[in-house]
Design a protein around this motif. Structure first.
Motif, short mmCIF file in Angstrom:
data_model
loop_
_atom_site.label_atom_id
_atom_site.label_comp_id
_atom_site.label_asym_id
_atom_site.label_seq_id
_atom_site.Cartn_x
_atom_site.Cartn_y
_atom_site.Cartn_z
N TYR A 1 0.59 4.89 -5.41
CA TYR A 1 0.00 3.55 -5.40
C TYR A 1 -0.55 3.45 -6.82
O TYR A 1 -1.45 4.21 -7.20
N GLU B 1 -3.90 8.48 -4.83
CA GLU B 1 -2.90 7.79 -4.01
C GLU B 1 -1.50 8.17 -4.51
O GLU B 1 -0.70 7.32 -4.88
N ASN C 1 -8.19 7.48 -4.71
CA ASN C 1 -8.52 6.97 -3.38
C ASN C 1 -9.91 6.33 -3.38
O ASN C 1 -10.86 6.89 -3.91
N SER D 1 0.84 -1.20 0.00
CA SER D 1 0.00 0.00 0.00
C SER D 1 0.87 1.25 0.00
O SER D 1 2.07 1.20 0.31
N SER E 1 3.12 -0.25 -5.32
CA SER E 1 3.50 1.15 -5.15
C SER E 1 4.86 1.36 -5.77
O SER E 1 5.68 0.43 -5.83
N HIS F 1 -1.81 12.23 -0.85
CA HIS F 1 -3.19 12.48 -1.29
C HIS F 1 -3.30 13.78 -2.08
O HIS F 1 -4.09 14.68 -1.76
#
Length: 324
Positions: free
Chosen positions: A249, A233, A225, A122, A294, A213
């Motif tokens: 991500y 992400e 997201n 993540s 990621s 973010h």
């Protein structure tokens, strides 16, 4: 006396230190059993991103009949994701990348990139991994983390996810930026400008800062997201007011990625920029199946500049563009 521009812009002593830093980086990844890979510098396609200008060249066959347009890669991202789709597992690469129209204290048209991908990881977990990397390589304190939204509220008292054009122009005028912004009616471009000029130079002063973010409009190749479609992400790393890295991500939905490429080209057309052919090898890899993962791209010259306490990346590169 005539300046000796034939000589390296970095001292031999600093080039030795640079070599040792890169050896330490390779040792970090070796201890984690992360595979080092090499991918092409030349590519049949380039990026559609309106903010990047690629170098182009041509391959000519030995009989001078066939000619193939090729591009110097702006980063190894697409090729590395093709390896991820081939089940490479975690990988990294240290390579030269090329971006036209970029020259300055923190920029050179040819520069060294560290790119790193971690499958089934993540964004939050990956940020922790990168933080450990920075503590070891930079010998710095544990980093701070803050959302893009909170950073805007802290610095400019405005929410970038809710702000309208009028509010953004008002804050620009208050900050004496209206000479740059008065004719701009693109909400996202105004937000990016405020971030670049009024926030970025003032963050990560004492230790690295992860800003995460970013707005969905700035997602690039990042996933959106799952709980808030206004944010992506995506994260960036800042230290001493300098952007060190950009990470995601990763977006793995081939249809969404294709839509973004098409949207980029529409924006290119509106800006009178050349339309770029979409990289179908990359889309085919996504279609086959990129594992959830990621990734991060770190400017290695900037990292070394900070470690050696230099004021410009040209002090840690042997032959920047004015000496190559």
């Amino acid at each position: 006396m005539k300046k000796k521009i034939w000589k390296s812009s970095a001292s031999i002593e600093d080039l030795i230190k640079r070599s040792n830093i890169i050896s330490n980086i390779r040792l970090f990844f070796s201890k984690k059993n992360i595979l080092e890979v090499e991918t092409p510098i030349l590519s049949r396609s380039t990026v559609t991103d309106v903010h990047l200008t690629s170098f182009e060249t041509n391959y000519i066959s030995s009989d001078n009949i066939d000619e193939l347009k090729l591009w110097l890669t702006t980063s190894p991202e697409y090729h590395m994701k093709r390896l991820l789709a081939s089940e490479s597992g975690s990988i990294y690469q240290i390579c030269h990348s090329f971006r036209n129209k970029e020259l300055g204290r923190y920029h050179n048209p040819e520069f060294t990139m560290l790119e790193w991908y971690q499958p089934f990881c993540s964004m939050k977990k990956f940020i922790k991994e990168i933080d450990i990397f920075l503590q070891i390589i930079l010998k710095c304190n544990k980093s701070d983390k803050v959302s893009y939204q909170d950073l805007f509220i802290d610095f400019l008292k405005i929410d970038p996810l809710c702000a309208n054009l009028l509010e953004l122009h008002q804050i620009s005028k208050k900050l004496k930026l209206d000479h740059l912004t008065h004719s701009e009616n693109n909400l996202n471009k105004l937000i990016q400008l405020l971030f670049t000029l009024k926030i970025e130079p003032n963050i990560g002063k004492e230790k690295p800062l992860f800003v995460y973010h970013f707005p969905a409009e700035q997602a690039s190749l990042a996933a959106i997201n799952s709980k808030d479609p206004r944010i992506s992400e995506r994260f960036e790393i800042f230290f001493k007011g300098i952007e060190l890295g950009n990470g995601f991500y990763e977006l793995i939905d081939v249809n969404e990625q294709k839509k973004r490429f098409i949207r980029d080209n529409k924006e290119r057309r509106s800006m009178n920029l050349p339309i770029r052919k979409i990289d179908n090898f990359f889309l085919s890899a996504l279609s086959y199946g990129l594992p959830p993962c990621s990734g991060v791209a770190i400017g290695l010259d900037r990292l070394i500049m900070l470690i050696l306490n230099k004021k410009s990346i040209h002090e840690v590169i042997a032959f920047p563009v004015d000496r190559c």
